[in-house]
Design an enzyme around this catalytic site. Structure first.
Site, PDB file in Angstrom:
ATOM      1  N   GLN A 199      -4.806  -1.406  10.020  1.00  0.00           N
ATOM      2  CA  GLN A 199      -4.583  -2.706   9.383  1.00  0.00           C
ATOM      3  C   GLN A 199      -5.096  -3.832  10.275  1.00  0.00           C
ATOM      4  O   GLN A 199      -4.804  -3.874  11.468  1.00  0.00           O
ATOM      5  CB  GLN A 199      -3.081  -2.878   9.091  1.00  0.00           C
ATOM      6  CG  GLN A 199      -2.723  -4.123   8.310  1.00  0.00           C
ATOM      7  CD  GLN A 199      -3.274  -4.142   6.890  1.00  0.00           C
ATOM      8  OE1 GLN A 199      -3.479  -3.108   6.267  1.00  0.00           O
ATOM      9  NE2 GLN A 199      -3.554  -5.324   6.385  1.00  0.00           N
ATOM     10  N   LYS A 205       0.835  -1.212   0.000  1.00  0.00           N
ATOM     11  CA  LYS A 205       0.000   0.000   0.000  1.00  0.00           C
ATOM     12  C   LYS A 205       0.867   1.258   0.000  1.00  0.00           C
ATOM     13  O   LYS A 205       0.578   2.223  -0.708  1.00  0.00           O
ATOM     14  CB  LYS A 205      -0.927  -0.007   1.227  1.00  0.00           C
ATOM     15  CG  LYS A 205      -2.026  -1.074   1.151  1.00  0.00           C
ATOM     16  CD  LYS A 205      -2.791  -1.212   2.474  1.00  0.00           C
ATOM     17  CE  LYS A 205      -3.790  -2.374   2.401  1.00  0.00           C
ATOM     18  NZ  LYS A 205      -4.487  -2.614   3.686  1.00  0.00           N
ATOM     19  N   ASP A 247     -11.112   2.459   4.201  1.00  0.00           N
ATOM     20  CA  ASP A 247     -11.327   1.010   4.134  1.00  0.00           C
ATOM     21  C   ASP A 247     -12.807   0.700   3.847  1.00  0.00           C
ATOM     22  O   ASP A 247     -13.134  -0.401   3.405  1.00  0.00           O
ATOM     23  CB  ASP A 247     -10.988   0.366   5.488  1.00  0.00           C
ATOM     24  CG  ASP A 247      -9.665  -0.384   5.484  1.00  0.00           C
ATOM     25  OD1 ASP A 247      -9.280  -0.871   4.399  1.00  0.00           O
ATOM     26  OD2 ASP A 247      -9.054  -0.488   6.549  1.00  0.00           O
TER      27      ASP A 247
END
Ligand code: GUN
Length: 265
Positions: A89, A45, A112
């Site tokens: 995460q 990412k 997200d």
């Protein structure tokens, strides 16, 4: 177009767009585990962000961090006007409740798409819809079968396919084999996200079916999908080099969306 080339092309478009922005979109990734797979995703990412000219920072907390510590980091990021979007995460260490963390992220910065009120759609399902659309797949009236019912993939995937006018069925680990066979025989689009190596064997599938493989199963140092490779179908996404790239691309698209909301407000 294969996913790798599609993603390169989309990233080039984003890079051009970002190069014309005075203030660069800014993503923060919070990582609270020392999980090897997570670290690989995070590196990917960060690399993507660098490639398209987006600002990205990583905040690492010790694996022993408390839920309160993580919540206070989230609170700061929620209120930091310099940060347009951020993600925590997953997975999180067991002393931290994932649902509480997901609910603490401001919906306007939740790139997200995990918060129920998030302005953005979850990255993996949205990335899949965008890619299939670019491939000219027509969703209306098609039979879509989603195998797996996770909050991150299965459930939102079913929601987005239904929004595209598919007849959507969600199957899962408790579905009886004869029912699995019945639904697969009628399926035009199959999204498999059940986390079992080579679960989908191709038996019962139409040759015209589209198979999207969300699985990432590590076995003896190799990566395997949830579907057997090389099925006799119209389109099958590979593992690796498939859905993972779409997820990462969509994170950046969501960041640009969060950025434009932030600029308007
Ligand atoms: N862990 C595995 N996939 C994801 C993802 O898309 N977002 C976050 N935050 N964690 C993950």
């Amino acid at each position: 177009m294969i996913i790798k080339d599609y993603v390169l092309q989309e990233k080039e478009k984003i890079r051009n767009k970002v190069s014309n922005m005075g203030i660069k979109p800014h993503l923060v990734i919070v990582q609270v585990n020392d999980d090897e797979a997570s670290s690989t995703y995070v590196r990917g990412k960060l690399k993507d962000c660098e490639e398209v000219g987006v600002r990205a920072d990583l905040i690492r907390l010790a694996v022993t961090a408390s839920q309160e510590e993580l919540l206070s980091v989230i609170e700061k990021l929620n209120h930091d006007p310099d940060v347009h979007g951020f993600i925590v995460q997953m997975p999180l260490p067991k002393q931290i409740n994932e649902d509480i963390i997901k609910a603490a992220v401001a919906p306007s910065k939740d790139v997200d798409g995990f918060h129920p009120l998030s302005k953005m759609d979850p990255c993996t399902p949205k990335g899949i819809i965008d890619y299939l659309t670019s491939e000219g797949i027509d969703f209306t009236g098609k039979n879509a079968v989603v195998i797996g019912r996770s909050n991150i993939v299965g459930k939102p995937m079913a929601r987005l396919l239904t929004a595209k006018n598919c007849n959507t069925t969600v199957l899962h680990s408790k579905t009886r084999p004869e029912d699995m066979a019945f639904y697969l025989e009628h399926a035009d689009i199959v999204v498999v996200a059940i986390g079992k190596k080579e679960f989908l064997t191709g038996e019962h599938l139409k040759k015209t079916a589209v198979v999207v493989d969300v699985g990432i199963n590590r076995f003896e140092g190799k990566l395997y999908g949830d579907a057997k490779a090389g099925l006799d179908v119209a389109l099958q996404t590979p593992v690796p080099g498939g859905v993972g790239l779409l997820t990462r691309l969509t994170l950046i698209k969501n960041l640009l969306e969060a950025y434009s909301h932030g600029i308007q407000n």
